[in-house]
Scaffold this motif. Structure first.
Motif, mmCIF file in Angstrom:
data_model
loop_
_atom_site.group_PDB
_atom_site.id
_atom_site.type_symbol
_atom_site.label_atom_id
_atom_site.label_comp_id
_atom_site.label_asym_id
_atom_site.label_seq_id
_atom_site.Cartn_x
_atom_site.Cartn_y
_atom_site.Cartn_z
ATOM 1 N N ILE A 242 0.830 -1.211 0.000
ATOM 2 C CA ILE A 242 0.000 0.000 0.000
ATOM 3 C C ILE A 242 0.861 1.256 0.000
ATOM 4 O O ILE A 242 0.706 2.120 -0.869
ATOM 5 C CB ILE A 242 -1.006 -0.017 1.173
ATOM 6 N N PRO A 243 1.792 1.408 0.939
ATOM 7 C CA PRO A 243 2.632 2.611 0.891
ATOM 8 C C PRO A 243 3.547 2.657 -0.334
ATOM 9 O O PRO A 243 3.791 3.739 -0.878
ATOM 10 C CB PRO A 243 3.449 2.537 2.184
ATOM 11 N N ILE A 244 4.050 1.484 -0.776
ATOM 12 C CA ILE A 244 4.910 1.480 -1.967
ATOM 13 C C ILE A 244 4.106 1.882 -3.198
ATOM 14 O O ILE A 244 4.592 2.622 -4.063
ATOM 15 C CB ILE A 244 5.581 0.100 -2.163
ATOM 16 N N SER A 245 2.859 1.413 -3.288
ATOM 17 C CA SER A 245 1.997 1.787 -4.419
ATOM 18 C C SER A 245 1.820 3.296 -4.482
ATOM 19 O O SER A 245 1.933 3.903 -5.547
ATOM 20 C CB SER A 245 0.622 1.127 -4.278
ATOM 21 N N ILE A 246 1.567 3.896 -3.347
ATOM 22 C CA ILE A 246 1.356 5.346 -3.312
ATOM 23 C C ILE A 246 2.674 6.073 -3.572
ATOM 24 O O ILE A 246 2.742 6.998 -4.382
ATOM 25 C CB ILE A 246 0.771 5.777 -1.955
ATOM 26 N N GLY A 247 3.743 5.639 -2.912
ATOM 27 C CA GLY A 247 5.035 6.305 -3.054
ATOM 28 C C GLY A 247 5.607 6.208 -4.450
ATOM 29 O O GLY A 247 6.301 7.119 -4.911
ATOM 30 N N ALA A 248 5.324 5.102 -5.150
ATOM 31 C CA ALA A 248 5.857 4.907 -6.498
ATOM 32 C C ALA A 248 5.027 5.627 -7.553
ATOM 33 O O ALA A 248 5.445 5.735 -8.703
ATOM 34 C CB ALA A 248 5.908 3.422 -6.825
ATOM 35 N N ALA A 249 3.860 6.108 -7.171
ATOM 36 C CA ALA A 249 2.934 6.666 -8.159
ATOM 37 C C ALA A 249 2.914 8.186 -8.134
ATOM 38 O O ALA A 249 1.894 8.801 -8.441
ATOM 39 C CB ALA A 249 1.532 6.124 -7.897
ATOM 40 N N LEU A 387 15.121 0.223 2.347
ATOM 41 C CA LEU A 387 15.463 0.301 3.769
ATOM 42 C C LEU A 387 14.300 -0.102 4.668
ATOM 43 O O LEU A 387 14.456 -0.235 5.883
ATOM 44 C CB LEU A 387 15.888 1.733 4.125
ATOM 45 N N GLY A 388 13.122 -0.280 4.044
ATOM 46 C CA GLY A 388 11.940 -0.635 4.827
ATOM 47 C C GLY A 388 11.172 0.569 5.343
ATOM 48 O O GLY A 388 10.179 0.419 6.057
ATOM 49 N N LYS A 389 11.593 1.788 4.965
ATOM 50 C CA LYS A 389 10.923 3.021 5.396
ATOM 51 C C LYS A 389 9.875 3.411 4.343
ATOM 52 O O LYS A 389 9.952 4.457 3.701
ATOM 53 C CB LYS A 389 11.942 4.145 5.587
ATOM 54 N N VAL A 390 8.880 2.536 4.172
ATOM 55 C CA VAL A 390 7.962 2.673 3.045
ATOM 56 C C VAL A 390 6.959 3.814 3.191
ATOM 57 O O VAL A 390 6.363 4.253 2.193
ATOM 58 C CB VAL A 390 7.214 1.343 2.803
ATOM 59 N N TRP A 391 6.742 4.290 4.411
ATOM 60 C CA TRP A 391 5.740 5.339 4.600
ATOM 61 C C TRP A 391 6.292 6.747 4.385
ATOM 62 O O TRP A 391 5.522 7.698 4.218
ATOM 63 C CB TRP A 391 5.106 5.228 5.989
ATOM 64 N N ILE A 392 7.606 6.895 4.385
ATOM 65 C CA ILE A 392 8.182 8.230 4.186
ATOM 66 C C ILE A 392 7.866 8.781 2.797
ATOM 67 O O ILE A 392 7.445 9.943 2.668
ATOM 68 C CB ILE A 392 9.698 8.217 4.469
ATOM 69 N N PRO A 393 8.032 7.993 1.705
ATOM 70 C CA PRO A 393 7.634 8.518 0.397
ATOM 71 C C PRO A 393 6.143 8.858 0.309
ATOM 72 O O PRO A 393 5.756 9.754 -0.451
ATOM 73 C CB PRO A 393 7.993 7.378 -0.573
ATOM 74 N N ALA A 396 5.833 12.197 1.671
ATOM 75 C CA ALA A 396 6.387 13.135 0.692
ATOM 76 C C ALA A 396 5.394 13.427 -0.425
ATOM 77 O O ALA A 396 5.188 14.588 -0.815
ATOM 78 C CB ALA A 396 7.694 12.588 0.114
ATOM 79 N N ILE A 397 4.766 12.367 -0.932
ATOM 80 C CA ILE A 397 3.826 12.569 -2.037
ATOM 81 C C ILE A 397 2.565 13.273 -1.564
ATOM 82 O O ILE A 397 1.962 14.049 -2.306
ATOM 83 C CB ILE A 397 3.491 11.223 -2.722
ATOM 84 N N GLY A 398 2.156 13.036 -0.315
ATOM 85 C CA GLY A 398 1.011 13.750 0.227
ATOM 86 C C GLY A 398 1.273 15.243 0.292
ATOM 87 O O GLY A 398 0.427 16.063 -0.105
ATOM 88 N N LEU A 399 2.461 15.614 0.780
ATOM 89 C CA LEU A 399 2.834 17.025 0.851
ATOM 90 C C LEU A 399 2.946 17.621 -0.547
ATOM 91 O O LEU A 399 2.482 18.746 -0.802
ATOM 92 C CB LEU A 399 4.172 17.151 1.600
#
Length: 527
Positions: A242-249, A387-393, A396-399
């Protein structure tokens, strides 16, 4: 360069070449499509296109990154059976997800059109895309499993065939349904479904080809097998996917901000729905060219996630640092010349590729400068996911989306008009990249070699831009820029000269060293 880093470079190069070829096919699709269905038709197609690009990012990055990370970690520990079990359980789950998503798009299309004030004929484009999620999910699982084994070839082959199927069928259906522009845009969209079938089918065949090797590897496992229940695998995949999908998009989210806001603001300012769709179609055309170099950014993310995950599993800090620097260098070495080249030659490029998009040149000039931010931001996203920090992107994308949305409303409503959209994109992508970079630096202590990673490629790209600009001007003294064919010759000549100048400058400045070339030569000889 270590063996592991060399594997990363090789994987990134394989995916970059395939992604570039796939994007060229995509450009070949959209250029004649624009001529066939016009700016209004491209507007209909463009309203739903962010949905397709979001689904594509799931297939190319999100699901594969999730599975490749999990598989790579298991394989480092010699747990081959557990890695294969993750693949099987995830495939079952994602097929169910794909069916649910397709049902949602079929039923929910009228609601989307009403919510965002799109033209009613956009429904055919949305319906044309509706079956894509099923095949996107299947492709994503197969690609992730192969990438977790550091085998990027199946992903590369499937990308090319997927886009080939989309081009052939999409253009064929658009031609068949003309002169009904709405139906034609829907037929073009349905090409993505056929492309998905082609991609999923070739991946299934490649899996069957490698099945014997996979089972031999599982049989060689010495340690006891740890049975992982279906629910446990699904939970882990969801937590990561879920976070990777959002962060990669990020690109899809920013494009969706345009499709959701730009037309509404233009109409509110007094423009007719049809004229707004026409302008949005021109904005859609420029994104075709901006997306070409971004294929490399997606390849970076795809390669860097399992590579970083392996380095973390081995607790090899130096290897991790090397891969982060390589990802940053690779991104800027490609994105800076692409941005400057497109900006310098924007008007003539749009003149011969999209002659009906009279305002496309200025839009492209502005939009081109978002490319370095997107690509570097994507590279940092891959590092954080590894690194496993999947929610940081995701943060970033939300901001970035908030910045993009606010500036869209403010700028598009001014005399800037449609130019406000690419300007707000630059600001949004800048925020996205900076947020991710600061996070990487804070977590890993990563020190960016500014001279090597930024200054040398920038000097080389600026020199290239000057060379391309003056080459086009000199050719204009003997050729007629108002002629489409002669303008194409002038533009391609300027691109060729600029490319040669960039390669020379990158070697002269040391942006690419002799050691880099020697290492790549060794990799080629050792294949």
């Amino acid at each position: 360069m270590s063996k592991a880093t060399g594997k990363f470079v090789k994987g990134a190069l394989i995916l970059s070449v395939a992604a570039l070829f796939a994007k060229v096919l995509s450009a070949f699709f959209r250029i004649p499509l624009g001529s066939l269905i016009g700016n209004v038709g491209m507007g209909y197609y463009g309203y739903g296109y962010p949905i397709y690009t979001f689904l594509s990012s799931i297939a190319i990055v999100a699901i594969p990154s999730t599975i490749s990370k999990l598989v790579a970690e298991k394989r480092v520990l010699g747990q081959y059976k557990e890695a294969h079990l993750i693949f099987k359980h995830t495939m079952r789950f994602m097929i169910i997800v794909g069916l649910i998503m397709s049902g949602f798009f079929i039923i929910g299309s009228p609601l989307l059109i009403k919510a965002f004030r799109w033209e009613e004929q956009t429904i055919y484009s949305l319906w044309g895309l509706s079956l894509s999620p099923i095949f996107v999910c299947i492709m994503g699982v197969y690609r992730g499993y192969f990438q977790g084994m550091q085998n990027m070839v199946p992903t590369a082959i499937s990308q090319v065939l997927e886009n080939f199927g989309r081009v052939v069928v999409g253009l064929g259906l658009a031609y068949f349904f003309m002169p009904n522009v709405g139906y034609a845009a829907g037929g073009a969209s349905f090409g993505s479904v056929v492309g998905g079938v082609c991609g999923a089918l070739v991946l299934a065949l490649l899996y069957l080809k490698h099945k014997k090797e996979i089972h031999e590897e599982m049989d060689s496992q010495k340690q006891a097998t740890i049975a992982t229940p279906f629910k446990s695998v699904v939970k882990v995949v969801l937590v990561l996917a879920i976070p990777i999908s959002i962060g990669a998009a990020v690109n899809s989210v920013m494009n969706f901000m345009d499709s959701a806001i730009v037309t509404a603001v233009l109409v509110k300012g007094g423009m007719s729905d049809l004229d707004a769709a026409n302008l949005f179609g021109q904005l859609t055309n420029t994104s075709t060219l901006v997306n070409l170099p971004l294929a490399f950014g997606m390849a970076l993310v795809t390669s860097v996630v399992p590579a970083i995950a392996e380095a973390v599993a081995r607790k090899d800090h130096k290897e991790m640092q090397d891969k982060m620097e390589l990802g940053s260098r690779f991104g800027l070495l490609l994105s800076l010349p692409a941005a400057i080249g497109l900006a310098v030659l924007a008007v003539p490029i749009m003149g011969f590729l999209f002659p009906e998009s009279l305002q496309g040149g200025p839009i492209l000039q502005v939009a081109a400068f978002s490319i370095p931010f997107i690509m570097l931001g994507q590279a940092m996203t891959g590092v954080l996911q590894g690194l496993g920090k999947v929610w940081i992107p995701v943060q970033a994308i939300g901001l970035a989306a908030v910045v993009k949305a606010v500036l869209n409303i403010i700028l598009v409503g001014t005399p800037l008009g449609i130019l406000g959209a690419p300007l707000s994109s630059i600001a949004g992508y800048g925020v996205f990249t900076l947020y991710n970079f600061i996070a990487v630096k804070k977590i890993t202590g990563f020190k960016l070699n500014v001279a090597l990673v930024i200054i040398k490629p920038l000097i080389s790209a600026l020199t290239m831009g000057v060379a391309a600009y003056f080459t086009y001007g000199l050719l204009g003294k003997v050729l007629d820029a108002s002629s489409t064919i002669q303008n194409a010759v002038m533009t391609l000549g300027a691109v060729a000269v600029g490319g040669v100048v960039y390669m020379i400058m990158i070697l002269v400045t040391g942006g690419i060293s002799k050691q880099d070339l020697d290492e790549l030569k060794k990799k080629k000889e050792n294949k």
